[in-house]
Design an enzyme around this catalytic site. Structure first.
Site, PDB file in Angstrom:
ATOM      1  N   GLU A 243       0.836  -1.205   0.000  1.00 54.90           N
ATOM      2  CA  GLU A 243       0.000   0.000   0.000  1.00 54.90           C
ATOM      3  C   GLU A 243       0.868   1.252   0.000  1.00 54.90           C
ATOM      4  O   GLU A 243       0.614   2.210  -0.743  1.00 54.90           O
ATOM      5  CB  GLU A 243      -0.929   0.002   1.218  1.00 54.90           C
ATOM      6  CG  GLU A 243      -1.817   1.240   1.289  1.00 54.90           C
ATOM      7  CD  GLU A 243      -2.791   1.216   2.459  1.00 54.90           C
ATOM      8  OE1 GLU A 243      -3.558   2.187   2.589  1.00 54.90           O
ATOM      9  OE2 GLU A 243      -2.783   0.245   3.236  1.00 54.90           O
ATOM     10  N   ARG A 244       1.907   1.248   0.825  1.00 58.70           N
ATOM     11  CA  ARG A 244       2.768   2.431   0.919  1.00 58.70           C
ATOM     12  C   ARG A 244       3.621   2.605  -0.333  1.00 58.70           C
ATOM     13  O   ARG A 244       3.924   3.727  -0.738  1.00 58.70           O
ATOM     14  CB  ARG A 244       3.615   2.337   2.190  1.00 58.70           C
ATOM     15  CG  ARG A 244       2.754   2.644   3.400  1.00 58.70           C
ATOM     16  CD  ARG A 244       3.194   2.089   4.711  1.00 58.70           C
ATOM     17  NE  ARG A 244       2.146   2.347   5.698  1.00 58.70           N
ATOM     18  CZ  ARG A 244       2.105   1.817   6.912  1.00 58.70           C
ATOM     19  NH1 ARG A 244       3.060   0.983   7.300  1.00 58.70           N
ATOM     20  NH2 ARG A 244       1.117   2.094   7.734  1.00 58.70           N
TER      21      ARG A 244
END
Length: 380
Positions: A243-244
Site C-alpha cells: 500500500e505504501r
C-alpha cells in the site's frame, strides 16, 4: 517519466496500450468528473474489459497472472492523468491482494472474477472517527452469533466508499484484546445493517468517492471472514508494505509531471521582455526539483525491484512514502509559484496538483507514523 531497468518490450507495449486507452476514454472527461465530484461507475467495467484491473490475479479467476511491474505501469499512467483515479489502484493493488493471499477457494471464486471485470468495486475500511493510525483501539465490533457476526461501528475517509460493492472491514472480534482481537470481514453491498453516508467534500481528489460507512447490527455470514479470526492485524502489517509503495509511486509520478509542465510553462512565458526560464531563480529552482525527481526515480525503481523479488522493504518503503510525498508537496508549491497568478487558476493543471498532493502525506499511514516505523527499525 524515466524508463525503469526492468521494463521489457512487453512492458513498453503494455504502457502504450493503457496510455492510449486513458487518453481516449478517461482524459477528455476527467475535468467533468472533477466538477461532478464522482467517477461514473461504468468506467470501471471499461478498465476491466481492457485487463487493467487486478492484472496480478490468476488466470483461473479471470486475471492475467502478471507481476507487480505491470501494476506499476498502470499506477503511473493513472497518476499521470490525475490523483482522483487512485481508487482504481486501491482496488487492484491494496484490497484484492487480501482476497488472493488469505481468502478461501470459495471466496476467490465468488469475488475475484467480479473484481477483475469491474462488476465488483472494493474498498478497505480501517479508519474510524476516533481511531486513524491507532488500529489497536478500533471500536467497530463483530460479535459471533451462531452462523454470522453482528457488526456495530462506523468508518470514515473510505476511498471508493460510495461505489464499493465489497468492503474489507477491520473489526474487533475480541473487544477486550488489542492487536490480537482484530479480524477482517468482507461486508457486501445490501447486507442488513450496512449503510453509507454522503460523499465527503474534500479539499482535493474531487472525483474520488470518499465516504463514511455505518454498521448497525449488521449481519455478516461467518464465511465472509478473511483468513483466521484474530489474525487481522498481522495481515494488515503484511500488506501495508505494498500500500505504501503504491502511494510512493503516485507521489513520484506527480513530481515528474509537475516538473514537466513547469518547464514547458517557463519556456513559453515572458516577463520583463524575456523568457521566465532565463532568470537565475527559475534555473536554480528547477535544477533543485529535477535533482529531487531524479533521486526519487532511482529510489522507487530499487524498491519496486526488491518488492517484486519478495524482499522485506518495510523500512525503505516507509522512507519512500514519507520522503516522496513530502517532496511532492514542496514541489507543488514551488511549481505553482513559478506559474505566477496562472498557477492559482483551475485552468492550469498545477492548481489541481497543489490541492491533490497533500493528502498523500496523511493516508496509508501518516508520515509521522512512517518516521516512527523507520526509527523503530533503526533500534531507537
Amino acid at each position: 517519466m524515466g524508463k525503469y531497468r526492468f521494463e521489457t518490450e512487453e512492458h513498453e507495449l503494455f504502457r502504450s496500450t493503457i496510455r492510449k486507452f486513458l487518453e481516449n476514454e478517461i482524459e477528455p472527461y476527467y475535468e467533468e468528473w472533477e466538477r461532478n465530484r464522482i467517477i461514473p461507475r461504468e468506467i470501471w467495467k471499461k478498465f476491466g474489459e481492457m485487463g487493467f484491473l487486478c492484472p496480478h490475479v490468476e488466470e483461473q479467476y479471470g486475471g492475467l497472472g502478471l507481476d507487480f511491474s505491470y501494476s506499476t505501469i498502470i499506477l503511473e499512467e493513472l497518476e499521470r492523468i490525475g490523483t482522483s483515479l487512485i481508487g482504481i489502484g486501491l482496488h487492484s493493488d491494496i484490497v484484492v491482494p487480501y482476497i488472493e493471499s488469505y481468502g478461501t477457494s470459495n471466496q476467490k471464486s465468488k469475488w475475484l472474477p467480479g473484481c477483475v471485470s469491474g462488476n465488483f468495486i472494493t474498498a478497505i475500511a480501517m479508519t474510524e472517527p476516533g481511531a486513524g493510525s491507532d488500529l489497536a483501539n478500533l471500536k467497530t465490533t463483530a460479535i459471533p452469533n451462531r452462523d454470522h457476526y453482528v457488526v456495530n461501528g462506523q468508518k470514515t475517509f473510505i476511498t471508493n466508499g460510495i461505489h464499493a460493492d465489497l468492503v474489507l472491514v477491520a473489526v474487533k472480534t475480541d473487544p477486550d484484546a488489542k492487536h490480537g482481537g482484530i479480524s477482517l470481514l468482507m461486508i457486501e453491498e445490501g447486507m442488513e445493517g450496512f449503510s453509507r453516508g454522503k460523499k465527503l467534500d474534500k479539499v482535493g481528489l474531487h472525483a474520488q468517492d470518499t465516504a463514511e460507512l455505518y454498521f448497525e447490527d449488521c449481519k455478516v455470514p461467518k464465511e465472509n471472514l478473511i483468513g483466521v479470526e484474530g489474525e487481522g492485524f498481522k495481515y494488515l502489517m503484511e500488506k501495508l508494505q505494498q500500500e505504501r509503495l503504491v502511494v510512493a509511486i503516485g507521489a513520484q509520478v506527480a513530481a515528474e509531471d509537475m516538473l514537466e509542465m513547469t518547464l514547458d510553462y517557463v519556456k513559453s512565458r515572458e516577463a520583463f521582455g524575456r523568457s521566465i526560464s532565463s532568470f537565475q531563480n527559475t534555473k536554480f529552482k528547477l535544477a533543485e526539483i529535477a535533482t529531487q525527481v531524479e533521486l526519487g526515480h532511482s529510489f522507487i525503481e530499487s524498491l519496486i525491484e526488491d518488492h517484486i523479488n519478495g524482499k522485506d522493504i518495510v523500512t525503505r518503503v516507509s522512507m519512500a512514502k514519507y520522503w516522496l510525498t513530502e517532496t511532492a508537496k514542496n514541489i507543488s508549491s514551488e511549481c505553482m509559484q513559478l506559474h505566477g497568478g496562472y498557477g492559482y487558476m483551475e485552468d492550469y493543471k498545477i492548481a489541481r496538483r497543489y490541492r491533490d498532493i497533500p493528502v498523500a502525506a496523511i493516508y496509508a499511514g501518516t508520515n509521522e507514523i512512517m518516521k516512527t516505523i523507520i526509527a523503530k527499525n533503526m533500534g531507537i
